[in-house]
Design a protein around this motif. Structure first.
Motif, mmCIF file in Angstrom:
data_model
loop_
_atom_site.group_PDB
_atom_site.id
_atom_site.type_symbol
_atom_site.label_atom_id
_atom_site.label_comp_id
_atom_site.label_asym_id
_atom_site.label_seq_id
_atom_site.Cartn_x
_atom_site.Cartn_y
_atom_site.Cartn_z
ATOM 1 N N ARG A 93 0.850 -1.194 0.000
ATOM 2 C CA ARG A 93 0.000 0.000 0.000
ATOM 3 C C ARG A 93 0.881 1.238 0.000
ATOM 4 O O ARG A 93 1.858 1.317 0.747
ATOM 5 C CB ARG A 93 -0.914 0.015 1.237
ATOM 6 C CG ARG A 93 -1.876 -1.154 1.306
ATOM 7 C CD ARG A 93 -2.808 -1.270 0.107
ATOM 8 N NE ARG A 93 -3.673 -0.112 0.034
ATOM 9 C CZ ARG A 93 -4.269 0.275 -1.096
ATOM 10 N NH1 ARG A 93 -4.080 -0.350 -2.221
ATOM 11 N NH2 ARG A 93 -5.063 1.316 -1.074
ATOM 12 N N GLY A 94 0.527 2.176 -0.847
ATOM 13 C CA GLY A 94 1.255 3.433 -0.911
ATOM 14 C C GLY A 94 0.657 4.452 0.033
ATOM 15 O O GLY A 94 -0.562 4.495 0.227
ATOM 16 N N LEU A 95 1.517 5.250 0.621
ATOM 17 C CA LEU A 95 1.072 6.307 1.535
ATOM 18 C C LEU A 95 1.516 7.658 1.006
ATOM 19 O O LEU A 95 2.692 7.869 0.717
ATOM 20 C CB LEU A 95 1.664 6.100 2.927
ATOM 21 C CG LEU A 95 1.264 4.841 3.677
ATOM 22 C CD1 LEU A 95 1.996 4.788 5.012
ATOM 23 C CD2 LEU A 95 -0.237 4.796 3.893
ATOM 24 N N ARG A 96 0.562 8.589 0.911
ATOM 25 C CA ARG A 96 0.879 9.949 0.497
ATOM 26 C C ARG A 96 0.958 10.895 1.683
ATOM 27 O O ARG A 96 1.747 11.819 1.694
ATOM 28 C CB ARG A 96 -0.182 10.462 -0.483
ATOM 29 C CG ARG A 96 -0.177 9.735 -1.807
ATOM 30 C CD ARG A 96 -1.339 10.162 -2.652
ATOM 31 N NE ARG A 96 -2.577 9.722 -2.005
ATOM 32 C CZ ARG A 96 -3.748 9.653 -2.591
ATOM 33 N NH1 ARG A 96 -3.875 10.025 -3.827
ATOM 34 N NH2 ARG A 96 -4.804 9.234 -1.943
ATOM 35 N N ASP A 97 0.072 10.663 2.670
ATOM 36 C CA ASP A 97 -0.007 11.601 3.790
ATOM 37 C C ASP A 97 -0.632 10.916 5.001
ATOM 38 O O ASP A 97 -0.920 9.724 4.977
ATOM 39 C CB ASP A 97 -0.811 12.846 3.386
ATOM 40 C CG ASP A 97 -2.212 12.521 2.885
ATOM 41 O OD1 ASP A 97 -2.770 11.451 3.239
ATOM 42 O OD2 ASP A 97 -2.774 13.334 2.134
ATOM 43 N N ALA A 98 -0.852 11.699 6.044
ATOM 44 C CA ALA A 98 -1.392 11.145 7.291
ATOM 45 C C ALA A 98 -2.811 10.612 7.118
ATOM 46 O O ALA A 98 -3.197 9.635 7.769
ATOM 47 C CB ALA A 98 -1.363 12.211 8.390
ATOM 48 N N THR A 99 -3.585 11.209 6.236
ATOM 49 C CA THR A 99 -4.939 10.715 5.981
ATOM 50 C C THR A 99 -4.876 9.310 5.401
ATOM 51 O O THR A 99 -5.628 8.423 5.825
ATOM 52 C CB THR A 99 -5.690 11.658 5.021
ATOM 53 O OG1 THR A 99 -5.720 12.963 5.597
ATOM 54 C CG2 THR A 99 -7.108 11.186 4.761
ATOM 55 N N ASP A 100 -3.984 9.094 4.426
ATOM 56 C CA ASP A 100 -3.796 7.750 3.881
ATOM 57 C C ASP A 100 -3.373 6.788 4.982
ATOM 58 O O ASP A 100 -3.868 5.667 5.065
ATOM 59 C CB ASP A 100 -2.707 7.731 2.798
ATOM 60 C CG ASP A 100 -3.173 8.260 1.456
ATOM 61 O OD1 ASP A 100 -4.374 8.535 1.282
ATOM 62 O OD2 ASP A 100 -2.309 8.393 0.562
ATOM 63 N N ALA A 125 5.178 7.363 -0.681
ATOM 64 C CA ALA A 125 5.347 7.922 -2.021
ATOM 65 C C ALA A 125 6.498 8.920 -2.005
ATOM 66 O O ALA A 125 6.728 9.600 -1.000
ATOM 67 C CB ALA A 125 4.057 8.604 -2.468
ATOM 68 N N GLY A 126 7.192 9.001 -3.108
ATOM 69 C CA GLY A 126 8.284 9.971 -3.233
ATOM 70 C C GLY A 126 7.757 11.392 -3.153
ATOM 71 O O GLY A 126 6.592 11.658 -3.490
ATOM 72 N N PRO A 127 8.592 12.324 -2.721
ATOM 73 C CA PRO A 127 8.147 13.706 -2.544
ATOM 74 C C PRO A 127 7.563 14.345 -3.810
ATOM 75 O O PRO A 127 6.640 15.144 -3.726
ATOM 76 C CB PRO A 127 9.415 14.453 -2.122
ATOM 77 C CG PRO A 127 10.380 13.408 -1.710
ATOM 78 C CD PRO A 127 9.986 12.131 -2.356
ATOM 79 N N GLY A 128 8.049 13.947 -4.953
ATOM 80 C CA GLY A 128 7.570 14.547 -6.198
ATOM 81 C C GLY A 128 6.202 14.079 -6.646
ATOM 82 O O GLY A 128 5.615 14.662 -7.556
#
Length: 165
Positions: A93-100, A125-128
């Motif tokens: 599972r990929g995570l972008r932010d705290a909500t994810d 996820a990478g910063p970009g």
């Protein structure tokens, strides 16, 4: 023993965020199975076959570069069941932010209860690409915006054809 990962998603369309997670996951497993969800309650822009086609195009270079076998399947039920069917030991599972993170932690707990033999691993996820979401890409495309920063050139072309741009 072959290490098999299962990465489920709608991939509607596949974005640079998805391919970032796929590339990172390929460093951890020998075979990665991408599960294209076909849940009836969602109304995707692209058919499962179209999403699979876009995924194949976008992941071919990742598979070649990493030496990882990447398979693509569809599934309509629980991701944890599809992971088991694929022989996966882990769900990616990929995570972008705290909500994810909050949502994915709950899902990992539920999946762990249903299938204790399948671990969930989170890949940041990478910063970009942390800001990239398929739903936003679809919305930008439908409003005539430039999706090039968020998807591959091939997917941008598919989106342009779909929305008539």
């Amino acid at each position: 023993m072959e290490r098999i990962g299962f990465y489920p998603g709608s991939f509607d369309p596949v974005t640079l965020g998805h391919t970032d997670i796929i590339a990172r996951a390929c460093r951890l497993v020998d075979r990665l199975v991408l599960g294209v969800g076909t849940h009836d309650a969602k109304r995707p822009m692209f058919s499962p076959d179209e999403r699979i086609g876009m995924l194949r195009g976008d992941v071919a270079s990742i598979a070649a570069r990493t030496g990882t076998t990447i398979d693509i399947v569809t599934f309509g039920g629980l991701a944890v069941d599809a992971a088991r069917e694929a022989g996966a030991q882990v769900i990616v599972r990929g995570l972008r932010d705290a909500t994810d993170f909050d949502y994915e932690m709950r899902m990992a707990g539920m999946n762990g209860e249903m299938a204790p033999d399948v671990e969930t691993i989170f890949i940041a996820a990478g910063p970009g690409v942390r800001h990239v979401a398929s739903s936003l890409v679809r919305q930008i495309a439908m409003m005539g915006g430039n999706v090039a920063p968020f998807v591959s050139a091939a997917v941008a072309q598919e989106l342009a054809q779909r929305v008539g741009g």
